[in-house]
Design an enzyme around this catalytic site. Sequence first.
Site, mmCIF file in Angstrom:
data_model
loop_
_atom_site.group_PDB
_atom_site.id
_atom_site.type_symbol
_atom_site.label_atom_id
_atom_site.label_comp_id
_atom_site.label_asym_id
_atom_site.label_seq_id
_atom_site.Cartn_x
_atom_site.Cartn_y
_atom_site.Cartn_z
ATOM 1 C CE LYS A 169 1.636 13.412 15.353
ATOM 2 N NZ LYS A 169 2.818 12.629 15.736
ATOM 3 C CG ASN A 170 0.559 9.248 15.596
ATOM 4 O OD1 ASN A 170 1.353 10.175 15.451
ATOM 5 N ND2 ASN A 170 -0.002 8.958 16.759
ATOM 6 N NE ARG A 222 9.271 6.656 20.846
ATOM 7 C CZ ARG A 222 10.137 5.908 21.494
ATOM 8 N NH1 ARG A 222 11.247 6.410 21.945
ATOM 9 N NH2 ARG A 222 9.900 4.625 21.690
ATOM 10 C CB CYS A 227 10.237 11.852 24.673
ATOM 11 S SG CYS A 227 8.544 12.291 24.359
ATOM 12 N NE ARG A 277 6.983 8.239 23.402
ATOM 13 C CZ ARG A 277 6.390 9.006 22.488
ATOM 14 N NH1 ARG A 277 6.684 10.266 22.407
ATOM 15 N NH2 ARG A 277 5.533 8.482 21.644
ATOM 16 N N PRO A 278 11.829 4.160 25.711
ATOM 17 C CG PRO A 278 11.965 2.167 26.911
ATOM 18 C CD PRO A 278 11.201 3.451 26.831
ATOM 19 C CB VAL A 279 14.237 2.185 20.718
ATOM 20 C CG1 VAL A 279 13.656 3.544 20.370
ATOM 21 C CG2 VAL A 279 15.719 2.284 21.019
ATOM 22 C CG ASP A 280 12.936 -1.955 25.539
ATOM 23 O OD1 ASP A 280 12.303 -0.947 25.166
ATOM 24 O OD2 ASP A 280 12.537 -2.704 26.438
ATOM 25 C CG ASP A 333 -1.655 10.191 21.242
ATOM 26 O OD1 ASP A 333 -0.857 10.251 22.190
ATOM 27 O OD2 ASP A 333 -1.341 9.754 20.115
ATOM 28 N NE ARG A 346 6.420 16.861 16.826
ATOM 29 C CZ ARG A 346 6.550 15.875 17.712
ATOM 30 N NH1 ARG A 346 6.776 16.137 18.964
ATOM 31 N NH2 ARG A 346 6.463 14.615 17.331
HETATM 32 C C1 UD1 Z 1 2.703 6.023 19.321
HETATM 33 C C2 UD1 Z 1 2.145 7.341 18.862
HETATM 34 C C3 UD1 Z 1 1.836 8.247 20.055
HETATM 35 C C4 UD1 Z 1 0.928 7.506 21.045
HETATM 36 C C5 UD1 Z 1 1.503 6.145 21.394
HETATM 37 C C6 UD1 Z 1 0.564 5.306 22.248
HETATM 38 C C7 UD1 Z 1 3.229 7.703 16.731
HETATM 39 C C8 UD1 Z 1 4.168 8.533 15.940
HETATM 40 N N1 UD1 Z 1 3.102 8.010 18.017
HETATM 41 O O1 UD1 Z 1 3.926 6.314 19.998
HETATM 42 O O2 UD1 Z 1 1.176 9.416 19.589
HETATM 43 O O3 UD1 Z 1 0.814 8.266 22.229
HETATM 44 O O4 UD1 Z 1 1.781 5.394 20.183
HETATM 45 O O5 UD1 Z 1 -0.663 5.162 21.640
HETATM 46 O O6 UD1 Z 1 2.582 6.814 16.206
HETATM 47 N N2 UD1 Z 1 7.974 1.261 25.010
HETATM 48 C C9 UD1 Z 1 9.032 0.549 25.522
HETATM 49 N N3 UD1 Z 1 9.985 0.092 24.649
HETATM 50 C C10 UD1 Z 1 9.927 0.295 23.306
HETATM 51 C C11 UD1 Z 1 8.827 1.011 22.791
HETATM 52 C C12 UD1 Z 1 7.859 1.473 23.671
HETATM 53 O O7 UD1 Z 1 9.130 0.343 26.742
HETATM 54 O O8 UD1 Z 1 10.834 -0.143 22.589
HETATM 55 C C13 UD1 Z 1 6.923 1.774 25.923
HETATM 56 C C14 UD1 Z 1 6.781 3.283 25.890
HETATM 57 O O9 UD1 Z 1 7.716 3.925 26.734
HETATM 58 C C15 UD1 Z 1 5.343 3.472 26.362
HETATM 59 C C16 UD1 Z 1 4.632 2.244 25.794
HETATM 60 O O10 UD1 Z 1 5.668 1.310 25.477
HETATM 61 O O11 UD1 Z 1 5.279 3.443 27.769
HETATM 62 C C17 UD1 Z 1 3.808 2.491 24.550
HETATM 63 O O12 UD1 Z 1 4.608 3.173 23.602
HETATM 64 P P1 UD1 Z 1 4.386 2.970 22.027
HETATM 65 O O13 UD1 Z 1 3.059 2.315 21.807
HETATM 66 O O14 UD1 Z 1 5.587 2.340 21.465
HETATM 67 O O15 UD1 Z 1 4.304 4.481 21.561
HETATM 68 P P2 UD1 Z 1 4.962 5.143 20.289
HETATM 69 O O16 UD1 Z 1 4.945 4.189 19.147
HETATM 70 O O17 UD1 Z 1 6.231 5.798 20.672
#
Ligand code: UD1
Length: 426
Positions: A22-23, A93, A117, A122-125, A307, A399
């Site tokens: 899926k991912n 997301r 979430c 889970r920010p997008v910075d 996961d 999902r």
């Molecule tokens: C992806 C996977 C999810 C998995 C995760 C970690 C998908 C659709 N989802 O989620 O199933 O659990 O990887 O293996 O592929 N963070 C920030 N800022 C950002 C982005 C992330 O602080 O801009 C933090 C997150 O809050 C978290 C950490 O970084 O604590 C890791 O998150 P990330 O690896 O980005 O996870 P996703 O890509 O959301």
Amino acid sequence: MDKIVIEGRRPLVGKIPISGAKNSAIKLMAASLLTDGELRLDNMPNLADTRFMADLLRRLGAIVERPEPHTMTLQVPEVVSALAPYDLVRKMRATFNVLGPLLAREGHAKVSLPGGCAIGARPVDLHLQVLKALGAHIDLHEGYVYAQAPRGLSGGRIAFPMVSVGATEHALLAAVLAKGETVIENAAREPEITDLAECLNAMGAKISGLGTSTLTLQGVDRLLGTTHSVVPDRIETGTYAIAAAITGGDVELVNTRTDLLTAFLDKLRAAGVTITQTQGGFRVQADATQLRAVDVETAPYPGFPTDLQAQFMALMTVANGESHISETIFENRFLHAPELMRLGADIHVQGPVATVRGVRTLEGAPVMATDLRASVSLVLAGLVAEGKTTVNRVYHLDRGFENLEEKLTGCGAQIERMKESQTQEA
Ligand code: UD1
């Protein structure tokens, strides 16, 4: 809302086919925005999340078809809208990852922030850091990201302060068409990232360093269509491996690979589970009375996947001894613990560590699914619990797990979905 009802204590025996990841699938779908050529994705799972992504891509101008159950074709002759609205992005997301490709192709995009979430802030910075490093101008207004790069993106150096799967993928999706060289440092190394990079390379991108924490891209002017087969879902694989182990079963997982989940399988072996390589996958055998407690700590790939943390916790609830499960990726990712306790598990959560003392038996009860991986851990516990377990709010499962009930009943589990209409009548 649909419910799943399980009558536990039946050892699983048989074969389970594993779907495409899926991912990976949803990021590969986003890659279709980078070309007017056709992208054909084989081994494509059929899930609520892939349907959400297809809905969004259609809104942006994609022609999305499923010529066969596990094949999807996507073609974006032109981008008809560079706006990803809140009503579609809030559902999942990962739809946020259309921002980079839209910007790369159109020079501008407006994409809703994904919002909260259940498993943490889970920010997008880091995603925005990527786009700024490639020369985009970013503004945030009223819950939307407005991104501009009128003269196109240009290559740059992206040094991540922490490992992020989504931000690394976003960097690949944005930088493939940028002018010049981009270097991504401290990149995530998940197999789904390698899968995306391989697909982009087949489309004409020039990405090197695949599978390492430094990815280097030489920007190209255009990408073409291609055919790509989605990597097997390592999380689904691990989940069914635990289903076999927790019931003391003997199951062959087919169309998957052990090398995708080495750290996880090492822990499973340490817990007393026998793993044997087979032609197209591997076989899992266990004696449910002999399962042993093992400590795990989640980490970015190649470490133990977050996961699979909830599922492993379910296994530990019936193992002999005390285990410690540490969650290092997401805060608030123990929502399954109180639900497992409703089934009789002995779990004590303190901050990022859960201490699990194995019990002799779990007892069926109604439980509530909270997020995707947490929900499936309740199904696993239900498979070994005495009597009936009812898992409510199973839309989370849809999902990420294709044909979950069919795959489990095929191995002798007694598991049944009650549709909303049936549950209202009942
Ligand atoms: C992806 C996977 C999810 C998995 C995760 C970690 C998908 C659709 N989802 O989620 O199933 O659990 O990887 O293996 O592929 N963070 C920030 N800022 C950002 C982005 C992330 O602080 O801009 C933090 C997150 O809050 C978290 C950490 O970084 O604590 C890791 O998150 P990330 O690896 O980005 O996870 P996703 O890509 O959301």
